[in-house]
Design a protein around this motif. Structure first.
Motif, PDB file in Angstrom:
ATOM      1  N   TYR B 237     -61.363  28.684  55.502  1.00 45.47           N
ATOM      2  CA  TYR B 237     -60.699  28.933  56.785  1.00 45.47           C
ATOM      3  C   TYR B 237     -61.365  28.190  57.933  1.00 45.47           C
ATOM      4  CZ  TYR B 237     -64.415  32.324  56.228  1.00 45.47           C
ATOM      5  OH  TYR B 237     -65.621  32.888  55.951  1.00 45.47           O
ATOM      6  N   TRP B 238     -62.524  27.622  57.682  1.00 49.24           N
ATOM      7  CA  TRP B 238     -63.245  26.925  58.755  1.00 49.24           C
ATOM      8  C   TRP B 238     -63.994  25.754  58.123  1.00 49.24           C
ATOM      9  CZ3 TRP B 238     -62.956  27.778  63.930  1.00 49.24           C
ATOM     10  CH2 TRP B 238     -63.857  27.103  64.742  1.00 49.24           C
ATOM     11  N   ALA B 239     -63.794  24.558  58.665  1.00 49.41           N
ATOM     12  CA  ALA B 239     -64.408  23.393  58.024  1.00 49.41           C
ATOM     13  C   ALA B 239     -65.294  22.591  58.982  1.00 49.41           C
ATOM     14  CB  ALA B 239     -63.311  22.492  57.477  1.00 49.41           C
ATOM     15  N   TRP B 240     -65.604  23.149  60.138  1.00 51.67           N
ATOM     16  CA  TRP B 240     -66.353  22.432  61.173  1.00 51.67           C
ATOM     17  C   TRP B 240     -65.675  21.104  61.490  1.00 51.67           C
ATOM     18  CZ3 TRP B 240     -69.542  25.335  63.831  1.00 51.67           C
ATOM     19  CH2 TRP B 240     -70.215  26.381  63.204  1.00 51.67           C
ATOM     20  N   ASP B 241     -64.377  21.136  61.505  1.00 51.84           N
ATOM     21  CA  ASP B 241     -63.591  19.972  61.889  1.00 51.84           C
ATOM     22  C   ASP B 241     -63.792  19.749  63.406  1.00 51.84           C
ATOM     23  OD1 ASP B 241     -60.960  18.318  61.219  1.00 51.84           O
ATOM     24  OD2 ASP B 241     -60.660  19.297  63.156  1.00 51.84           O
ATOM     25  N   PRO B 242     -63.825  18.498  63.878  1.00 48.92           N
ATOM     26  CA  PRO B 242     -64.087  18.257  65.309  1.00 48.92           C
ATOM     27  C   PRO B 242     -63.181  19.059  66.245  1.00 48.92           C
ATOM     28  CG  PRO B 242     -64.063  16.187  64.131  1.00 48.92           C
ATOM     29  CD  PRO B 242     -63.694  17.237  63.141  1.00 48.92           C
ATOM     30  N   VAL B 243     -61.927  19.235  65.842  1.00 43.63           N
ATOM     31  CA  VAL B 243     -61.023  19.947  66.744  1.00 43.63           C
ATOM     32  C   VAL B 243     -61.267  21.458  66.682  1.00 43.63           C
ATOM     33  CG1 VAL B 243     -58.605  20.382  67.288  1.00 43.63           C
ATOM     34  CG2 VAL B 243     -59.364  18.091  66.740  1.00 43.63           C
ATOM     35  N   GLU B 244     -61.662  21.943  65.524  1.00 48.88           N
ATOM     36  CA  GLU B 244     -62.076  23.356  65.458  1.00 48.88           C
ATOM     37  C   GLU B 244     -63.305  23.550  66.364  1.00 48.88           C
ATOM     38  OE1 GLU B 244     -60.802  24.275  60.806  1.00 48.88           O
ATOM     39  OE2 GLU B 244     -62.889  23.930  61.310  1.00 48.88           O
ATOM     40  N   MET B 284     -65.817  21.848  78.865  1.00 46.52           N
ATOM     41  CA  MET B 284     -65.660  21.880  77.405  1.00 46.52           C
ATOM     42  C   MET B 284     -64.188  21.950  76.988  1.00 46.52           C
ATOM     43  SD  MET B 284     -68.159  21.540  75.505  1.00 46.52           S
ATOM     44  CE  MET B 284     -69.676  20.841  76.023  1.00 46.52           C
ATOM     45  N   THR B 285     -63.383  22.629  77.799  1.00 44.59           N
ATOM     46  CA  THR B 285     -61.955  22.683  77.450  1.00 44.59           C
ATOM     47  C   THR B 285     -61.329  21.288  77.588  1.00 44.59           C
ATOM     48  OG1 THR B 285     -61.201  23.261  79.661  1.00 44.59           O
ATOM     49  CG2 THR B 285     -61.685  25.084  78.214  1.00 44.59           C
ATOM     50  N   ILE B 286     -61.742  20.565  78.625  1.00 42.62           N
ATOM     51  CA  ILE B 286     -61.204  19.202  78.802  1.00 42.62           C
ATOM     52  C   ILE B 286     -61.761  18.293  77.707  1.00 42.62           C
ATOM     53  CG2 ILE B 286     -61.089  17.208  80.399  1.00 42.62           C
ATOM     54  CD1 ILE B 286     -59.369  19.551  81.294  1.00 42.62           C
ATOM     55  N   PHE B 287     -63.039  18.525  77.343  1.00 37.19           N
ATOM     56  CA  PHE B 287     -63.637  17.736  76.266  1.00 37.19           C
ATOM     57  C   PHE B 287     -62.865  17.956  74.957  1.00 37.19           C
ATOM     58  CE2 PHE B 287     -66.620  17.530  72.665  1.00 37.19           C
ATOM     59  CZ  PHE B 287     -66.955  16.186  72.740  1.00 37.19           C
ATOM     60  N   GLY B 288     -62.497  19.202  74.719  1.00 42.35           N
ATOM     61  CA  GLY B 288     -61.713  19.521  73.523  1.00 42.35           C
ATOM     62  C   GLY B 288     -60.391  18.776  73.516  1.00 42.35           C
ATOM     63  N   ILE B 291     -60.996  15.195  72.666  1.00 36.01           N
ATOM     64  CA  ILE B 291     -61.214  15.002  71.233  1.00 36.01           C
ATOM     65  C   ILE B 291     -59.869  14.932  70.494  1.00 36.01           C
ATOM     66  CG2 ILE B 291     -62.028  16.217  69.130  1.00 36.01           C
ATOM     67  CD1 ILE B 291     -64.373  15.164  70.484  1.00 36.01           C
ATOM     68  N   THR B 292     -58.969  15.856  70.845  1.00 39.85           N
ATOM     69  CA  THR B 292     -57.690  15.930  70.144  1.00 39.85           C
ATOM     70  C   THR B 292     -56.805  14.739  70.463  1.00 39.85           C
ATOM     71  OG1 THR B 292     -57.873  18.212  70.850  1.00 39.85           O
ATOM     72  CG2 THR B 292     -55.971  17.665  69.527  1.00 39.85           C
ATOM     73  N   ARG B 293     -56.947  14.223  71.664  1.00 34.15           N
ATOM     74  CA  ARG B 293     -55.999  13.205  72.094  1.00 34.15           C
ATOM     75  C   ARG B 293     -56.579  11.806  72.224  1.00 34.15           C
ATOM     76  NH1 ARG B 293     -51.791  16.563  74.075  1.00 34.15           N
ATOM     77  NH2 ARG B 293     -52.569  18.674  73.955  1.00 34.15           N
ATOM     78  N   GLY B 295     -58.171  10.052  69.586  1.00 32.90           N
ATOM     79  CA  GLY B 295     -58.087   9.273  68.351  1.00 32.90           C
ATOM     80  C   GLY B 295     -59.442   8.701  67.953  1.00 32.90           C
ATOM     81  N   LEU B 296     -60.506   9.062  68.708  1.00 29.62           N
ATOM     82  CA  LEU B 296     -61.839   8.524  68.414  1.00 29.62           C
ATOM     83  C   LEU B 296     -62.473   9.210  67.211  1.00 29.62           C
ATOM     84  CD1 LEU B 296     -63.431   8.098  71.947  1.00 29.62           C
ATOM     85  CD2 LEU B 296     -62.820   6.304  70.345  1.00 29.62           C
ATOM     86  N   ILE B 297     -62.108  10.471  67.010  1.00 29.81           N
ATOM     87  CA  ILE B 297     -62.711  11.222  65.917  1.00 29.81           C
ATOM     88  C   ILE B 297     -61.611  11.652  64.951  1.00 29.81           C
ATOM     89  CG2 ILE B 297     -63.948  13.355  65.363  1.00 29.81           C
ATOM     90  CD1 ILE B 297     -65.414  13.000  68.014  1.00 29.81           C
ATOM     91  N   GLN B 298     -61.870  11.455  63.675  1.00 29.79           N
ATOM     92  CA  GLN B 298     -60.871  11.810  62.670  1.00 29.79           C
ATOM     93  C   GLN B 298     -60.816  13.322  62.496  1.00 29.79           C
ATOM     94  OE1 GLN B 298     -58.688   9.789  61.109  1.00 29.79           O
ATOM     95  NE2 GLN B 298     -59.501   8.286  62.535  1.00 29.79           N
ATOM     96  N   SER B 299     -59.608  13.849  62.511  1.00 32.86           N
ATOM     97  CA  SER B 299     -59.432  15.277  62.301  1.00 32.86           C
ATOM     98  C   SER B 299     -58.006  15.532  61.840  1.00 32.86           C
ATOM     99  CB  SER B 299     -59.698  16.032  63.610  1.00 32.86           C
ATOM    100  OG  SER B 299     -59.074  17.290  63.584  1.00 32.86           O
ATOM    101  N   VAL B 300     -57.826  16.612  61.090  1.00 32.66           N
ATOM    102  CA  VAL B 300     -56.463  16.949  60.664  1.00 32.66           C
ATOM    103  C   VAL B 300     -55.606  17.371  61.848  1.00 32.66           C
ATOM    104  CG1 VAL B 300     -56.977  17.638  58.299  1.00 32.66           C
ATOM    105  CG2 VAL B 300     -57.191  19.319  60.122  1.00 32.66           C
ATOM    106  N   HIS B 301     -56.278  17.708  62.954  1.00 33.51           N
ATOM    107  CA  HIS B 301     -55.547  18.233  64.101  1.00 33.51           C
ATOM    108  C   HIS B 301     -55.096  17.175  65.090  1.00 33.51           C
ATOM    109  CE1 HIS B 301     -57.880  21.666  62.689  1.00 33.51           C
ATOM    110  NE2 HIS B 301     -57.004  22.439  63.272  1.00 33.51           N
ATOM    111  N   THR B 302     -55.646  15.957  65.035  1.00 33.08           N
ATOM    112  CA  THR B 302     -55.357  15.001  66.100  1.00 33.08           C
ATOM    113  C   THR B 302     -53.879  14.613  66.091  1.00 33.08           C
ATOM    114  OG1 THR B 302     -56.231  13.334  64.630  1.00 33.08           O
ATOM    115  CG2 THR B 302     -57.615  13.929  66.474  1.00 33.08           C
ATOM    116  N   PHE B 303     -53.388  14.325  67.275  1.00 33.94           N
ATOM    117  CA  PHE B 303     -51.980  13.971  67.395  1.00 33.94           C
ATOM    118  C   PHE B 303     -51.729  12.555  66.874  1.00 33.94           C
ATOM    119  CE2 PHE B 303     -52.389  17.333  70.543  1.00 33.94           C
ATOM    120  CZ  PHE B 303     -51.299  18.102  70.206  1.00 33.94           C
ATOM    121  N   ASP B 304     -50.472  12.312  66.421  1.00 35.03           N
ATOM    122  CA  ASP B 304     -50.124  10.995  65.876  1.00 35.03           C
ATOM    123  C   ASP B 304     -50.419   9.884  66.888  1.00 35.03           C
ATOM    124  OD1 ASP B 304     -49.257  12.298  63.717  1.00 35.03           O
ATOM    125  OD2 ASP B 304     -47.108  12.166  64.171  1.00 35.03           O
ATOM    126  N   GLU B 305     -49.921  10.094  68.109  1.00 34.84           N
ATOM    127  CA  GLU B 305     -50.090   9.046  69.120  1.00 34.84           C
ATOM    128  C   GLU B 305     -51.234   9.442  70.041  1.00 34.84           C
ATOM    129  OE1 GLU B 305     -48.308  11.592  69.806  1.00 34.84           O
ATOM    130  OE2 GLU B 305     -46.167  11.277  69.877  1.00 34.84           O
TER     131      GLU B 305
END
Lengths: 112, 671
Positions: B237-244, B284-288, B291-293, B295-305
């Motif tokens: 349930y938790w993988a220490w993914d960058p977006v998590e 930290m919320t803006i940093f999050g 991270i998600t938007r 594309g610098l860090i690979q994650s299952v959560h990052t957006f396509d574009e």
């Protein structure tokens, strides 16, 4: 002009009306707030502090009842908190007197 | 409607700009006309964003594939439930959704405070407007959700099958409510810094907002974990993914803040620390989001574009610089007059709690940005995995868990060793008994198992500490002249001290989560087997039998292949699991839908990994102990937060009395 443009026009006019009306009501001479009364601000702060210290005394009483503080610590802390309350109340009284006299207090706040 | 939606975004931007400037001019020039004019803008901006959002939702509901965003994230066959959720399925819509929540929060703040805090409010609104302007600029000029396709296609590309889960409707909004919620305390903190109004007034105004945002972020994290558990099919349930991590870090800093503001309220100290924490939470919320938007860090959560990284980085930089400059220039005003009475006090335990939370936060931050740093320094992107996080965060987490128990038992201001010995006697005995009992039950071979063993002991110790607090408090009340029976006094105790005892309930939830994590991480077993129909294999006490394979045309675009798996214990059928694979038209990869039997002891978690034409199948079965404790902990936290947030009439009365007394002597602030 099609329907969409009409709606857009209505939207813009409504917004301009809403934000514009207060500007043309001749209120420019009225101030938003009075000049900052430093003693009033200090008084407000002291009211909060007084409340917090009284709550701390209540907490201390409760800690004594539940055996979290020793009797010696209780007495020391209680005395300290009571002193703090007295200091706050004295300063508040001073500010109230000054206000009644219409004088501006010169002494800075001293809250332990 | 699309034209109106797009136009409304532009009007929202223009109005927000006007609102921001006129609020600042009103307070700087002390002009009521400008203030009254600016005062209309929060509602106007909100209405515009609502119109825009409604237009986009309408696009999804009516299958308007002339909108590129609708085409990319929906299709005709998509269930209406998911069409509504597709709104935040991609980058453009999620930014609009963020703006919708932010403007809604701003409106609530506006109606709550517009007549109360005339000196602080204009600045707070201006700060919120600055953030809204940033998002509206992105929506208008960089990622417009109303971008058109000149020749609209017949059907859309559809929503990613992984997102077609009911958690898609719950998890992102909850997380966003948390993320965006921290804008309110941030705005008031900035307003206090700008207006030099640095008593704890801003903390009192935003305390519940902070708690609300914390609650949503906490639940958002748990919902996300739950979603990953049932949808991603890897048994965890938790993988220490960058977006998590990105959602976890503000939660840690906000938790530190929620504890340390109590010291400021009680003792009028730690102003710089609290100010820094609230600003850091927002950063930290803006940093999050970056991270998600980015594309610098690979994650299952990052957006396509993921192309907005640089905008967010620039915004982040500006915020950090402004916050730092403001704190430095206001340092003399933020100096505390009081000091800690003793290192053996609840205040000191809160301080240590803060340091531990920030320690976990920093380790997580370092692990998250390490790939960027390693690429910048050595040209190679090195990703840090769960072993790093576990190695650093588990010991700190254990110390934190211990503090959850220790903190409430220590008295405010000063405690003595004699009292501590007395008060910790029962919890320590409970811990030792747990240690002795578990010693004979649980294996203690590796480092991880030792940590788990320690976690269980500490959980027992902390539970004993918390329950003792309730027990002693109720007993003390029973000793009063008007004291009633134990149950009624327990209720009165909690009701009259909602913050304290609600907080303890939240702590109980945290203990359950710690226990759940420890149990599920250390004692989980799994096995993968390729079986023919009717074949079985053993996993611990269970016999797993592959019984049946069925293919079902669920819709014209979805085919479900369902395996029936019998789970037996002592030759008795315990459960029939039905894991499945779902095939979506136009999608290359099938999606696994796991089946889980969740009990208080363990989860039986079955994945249909593969199947062949001869109806043989590969099954992966996990036995995950104590996972349900995590979700139960989440509900306990929700209950505790509700107690904390329940309106306190006594506090309201005290506030009114203060105002009356102040106004009786000093004139009201407004002329």
């Amino acid at each position: 002009m099609n329907f969409v443009h009409f709606i857009q026009l209505i939207l813009v006019l409504a917004i301009l009306g809403a934000v514009g009306v207060p500007l043309f009501r001749g209120l420019s001479k009225i101030k938003l707030f009075a000049k900052l009364d430093e003693s009033g601000e200090e008084y407000k702060h002291l009211l909060v502090r007084k409340e917090e210290v009284l709550l701390s005394i209540k907490d201390l009483e409760f800690d004594r009842t539940t055996n979290k503080v020793s009797e010696k610590d209780y007495q020391t802390q209680r005395k300290k908190l009571e002193m703090e309350t007295v200091t706050i109340l004295e300063r508040m009284e001073e500010l109230e007197k000054d206000k009644k006299k219409g004088k501006k207090s010169s002494k800075p706040a001293k809250v332990v | 409607m699309n034209d109106i939606g797009e136009f409304a975004l532009l009007v929202a931007l223009a109005t927000a700009l006007y609102g921001c400037v006129s609020y600042i001019m009103a307070v700087r020039g002390n002009r009521i006309d400008l203030y009254l004019s600016a005062d209309k803008t929060p509602v106007i901006v909100w209405v515009c964003v609502v119109i825009s959002s409604a237009a986009l939702w309408k696009g999804f509901i009516t299958n308007d594939f002339s909108l590129q965003y609708v085409w990319a994230y929906s299709n005709k066959e998509l269930d209406t439930f998911y069409k509504l959720a597709s709104f935040w399925g991609g980058q453009k819509g999620s930014l609009l959704f963020w703006t919708l929540i932010l403007t809604t929060y701003m409106c609530v703040v506006y109606f709550q405070n517009r007549k109360k805090n005339i000196r602080l409010m204009p600045y707070a609104m201006a700060v919120m407007f600055v953030i809204i302007i940033f998002f509206l600029c992105l929506l208008n000029f960089s990622t417009n959700p109303f971008e058109r396709i000149p020749l609209p296609p017949e059907d859309g590309r559809g929503l990613n099958p992984l997102l077609q889960n009911y958690w898609m409707v719950i998890h992102p909004p909850t997380l966003y409510l948390g993320y965006v919620g921290f804008t309110v305390p941030f705005a008031f903190a900035m307003a206090a810094l700008i207006s030099k109004n640095l008593d704890d007034g801003w903390i009192r105004l935003t305390r519940k907002w902070t708690l609300l945002a914390w609650f949503f972020l906490c639940m958002g994290n748990l919902f996300g974990a739950s979603w990953a558990y049932v949808e991603l099919g890897w048994g965890g349930y938790w993988a220490w993914d960058p977006v998590e991590n990105a959602a976890f870090m503000p939660l840690l800093v906000a938790t530190a803040f929620l504890h340390s503001i109590q010291i400021q309220e009680k003792k009028d100290m730690m102003k710089v620390w609290n100010m820094s924490l609230v600003l850091l939470t927002f950063v930290m919320t803006i940093f999050g989001t970056f991270i998600t938007r980015s594309g610098l860090i690979q994650s299952v959560h990052t957006f396509d574009e993921a192309t907005l990284g640089y905008y967010f980085l620039a915004f982040l930089g500006v915020i950090i610089v402004i916050c730092t400059v403001l704190i430095i220039t206001r340092l003399p005003l933020l100096k505390s007059k009081n000091e800690l009475d003793s290192l053996l006090s609840r205040e000191a335990s809160f301080l240590i709690n803060n340091l531990l939370l920030l320690g976990i936060g920093f380790a997580t931050f370092w692990g998250t940005i390490f790939p960027i740093i390693s690429e910048a320094v050595r040209g190679v992107k090195i990703t840090v995995g769960p072993p790093f996080y576990n190695q650093v965060n588990v010991p700190i987490g254990l110390a934190l868990l211990a503090l959850i128990g220790i903190g409430p038992v220590i008295a405010w201001r000063r405690a003595t060793w004699a009292n501590l010995r007395k008060n910790f006697q029962v919890p320590v005995i409970v811990g030792l008994v747990t240690a002795a009992v578990l010693f004979s039950i649980v294996p203690l071979t590796g480092r991880s198992e030792i940590f788990t063993y320690m976690t269980f002991i500490l959980c027992a110790f902390v539970m004993a500490c918390i329950l003792r607090e309730f027990l002693n408090g109720a007993r003390a009340r029973m000793g009063l002249e008007d004291g009633g029976n134990f149950v009624s006094e327990l209720g009165t105790l909690t009701w009259r001290n909602k913050r304290r005892y609600g907080g303890y309930v939240v702590h109980i939830g945290m203990v359950l989560i710690f226990a759940g994590i420890a149990g599920s991480q250390s004692y989980s077993v799994h096995e993968q087997k390729h079986l023919k129909m009717g074949e079985s294999f053993k996993l611990r006490d269970y016999t797993i039998t592959y019984e049946k394979l069925t293919a079902v045309e669920a819709t014209s675009v979805k085919t479900r292949v369902i395996a029936e798996v019998g789970v037996f214990k002592d030759s008795k059928r315990v459960w029939t699991g039905r894991p499945e694979k779902e095939f979506y038209k136009g999608q290359n990869q099938p999606v696994s839908e796991v089946d889980v039997l969740s009990t208080i002891v363990e989860d039986i978690y079955i994945i249909l990994a593969d199947f062949n034409e001869d109806e043989s199948a590969t099954l992966k079965v996990y036995l995950n102990p104590m996972v349900s404790w995590l979700w139960t902990g989440g509900w306990v936290i929700a209950f505790g937060t509700m107690i904390c947030m329940w309106p306190d009439r006594l506090e309201q009365r005290r506030r009114l009395d203060r105002m009356k007394k102040q106004e009786a002597i000093f004139a009201p602030a407004q002329e």
